[in-house]
Design a protein around this motif. Structure first.
Motif, mmCIF file in Angstrom:
data_model
loop_
_atom_site.group_PDB
_atom_site.id
_atom_site.type_symbol
_atom_site.label_atom_id
_atom_site.label_comp_id
_atom_site.label_asym_id
_atom_site.label_seq_id
_atom_site.Cartn_x
_atom_site.Cartn_y
_atom_site.Cartn_z
ATOM 1 N N GLY A 1 62.399 87.753 1.198
ATOM 2 C CA GLY A 1 63.045 86.449 1.294
ATOM 3 C C GLY A 1 62.784 85.792 2.639
ATOM 4 N N LYS A 2 62.957 86.550 3.698
ATOM 5 C CA LYS A 2 62.711 86.022 5.050
ATOM 6 C C LYS A 2 61.244 85.663 5.255
ATOM 7 N N ALA A 3 60.354 86.378 4.583
ATOM 8 C CA ALA A 3 58.914 86.121 4.719
ATOM 9 C C ALA A 3 58.480 84.849 3.993
ATOM 10 N N GLY A 4 59.315 84.389 3.042
ATOM 11 C CA GLY A 4 58.982 83.150 2.336
ATOM 12 C C GLY A 4 58.591 83.311 0.891
ATOM 13 N N ALA A 5 58.900 84.460 0.288
ATOM 14 C CA ALA A 5 58.594 84.641 -1.137
ATOM 15 C C ALA A 5 59.389 83.642 -1.973
ATOM 16 N N LEU B 1 50.758 84.130 4.347
ATOM 17 C CA LEU B 1 50.402 83.126 3.348
ATOM 18 C C LEU B 1 51.299 81.893 3.438
ATOM 19 N N ARG B 2 52.593 82.114 3.627
ATOM 20 C CA ARG B 2 53.550 81.006 3.650
ATOM 21 C C ARG B 2 53.214 79.993 4.730
ATOM 22 N N LYS B 3 52.618 80.441 5.822
ATOM 23 C CA LYS B 3 52.242 79.535 6.909
ATOM 24 C C LYS B 3 51.187 78.525 6.475
ATOM 25 N N LEU C 1 54.999 81.714 -4.440
ATOM 26 C CA LEU C 1 54.548 83.074 -4.148
ATOM 27 C C LEU C 1 55.446 84.046 -4.907
ATOM 28 N N ASP C 2 54.902 84.566 -5.991
ATOM 29 C CA ASP C 2 55.616 85.430 -6.920
ATOM 30 C C ASP C 2 55.377 86.878 -6.533
ATOM 31 N N GLY D 1 52.895 93.328 1.283
ATOM 32 C CA GLY D 1 54.330 93.194 1.394
ATOM 33 C C GLY D 1 54.702 91.967 2.189
ATOM 34 N N ALA D 2 55.847 92.043 2.847
ATOM 35 C CA ALA D 2 56.386 90.897 3.574
ATOM 36 C C ALA D 2 55.416 90.309 4.607
ATOM 37 N N PRO D 3 54.664 91.119 5.353
ATOM 38 C CA PRO D 3 53.735 90.510 6.316
ATOM 39 C C PRO D 3 52.672 89.618 5.657
#
Length: 182
Positions: free
Chosen positions: A34-38, A9-11, A17-18, A2-4
């Motif tokens: 969204g906040k996590a960077g998806a 990954l976004r870092k 990231l789909d 999930g978001a974590p």
């Protein structure tokens, strides 16, 4: 996952990231992802028939690209209303994901009869991103690509391969070759 996971990954990547969610209330996941960077948020039409307009607005407000998925037993026509919304002047979804297996677990056999859905979508919406997920690998990629898929999800065939990079290259080349001949 999930978001974590997305946040971690976004870092380390700017890659697309789909996120494909088969959940009963996808609205609950839009803001955290969204906040996590998806990059993209794909929801299932089967769980979102009553609130897809609100869901798409929420996805876009978080800077993600909206996509819609359909399971094998769902008629392709179920997603047609999502392309021409009275609320928005542009296509509200940017991708359709045609499931070529029943969602739930990896390693299932590709269902070639789902390619009719891909063909219908490609004919009706020539510029649409059409993704297929389930049983994709070296023996099935040409079928999906020639039907009109231009995005794929490949899990078991890549992660179970002795040389994953070779499988990825083969899959990518098949998609690119099919797109050049159309």
């Amino acid at each position: 996952m999930g978001a974590p996971i997305i946040e971690s990954l976004r870092k380390h990547t700017e890659a697309y990231l789909d996120c494909h969610l088969m959940v009963t209330n996808p609205l609950d996941y839009v803001e955290p992802l969204g906040k996590a960077g998806a990059s993209g948020f794909t929801f299932h039409i089967e769980t979102s028939k009553d609130n897809w307009k609100e869901l798409i607005r929420s996805i876009k407000s978080q800077g993600m690209k909206p996509g819609v998925a359909i399971k094998p037993g769902t008629l392709v026509e179920e997603v047609f209303p999502l392309f021409f919304s009275q609320v928005e002047s542009e296509n509200p979804v940017e991708m359709v994901l045609v499931m070529t297996v029943e969602p739930g677990f990896g390693g299932q056999k590709f269902m070639p009869e789902m390619m009719e859905k891909v063909q219908i979508l490609r004919k009706k919406y020539p510029l649409l991103d059409i993704e297929v997920d389930g049983g994709l690998g070296p023996s099935t990629i040409d079928t999906a690509a020639s039907a009109g898929a231009n995005c794929i999800v490949a899990g078991s065939s890549v992660f179970g391969a002795p040389e994953p990079a070779q499988v990825i290259s083969l899959l990518r080349n098949s998609l690119e070759k099919a797109q050049q001949t159309k």
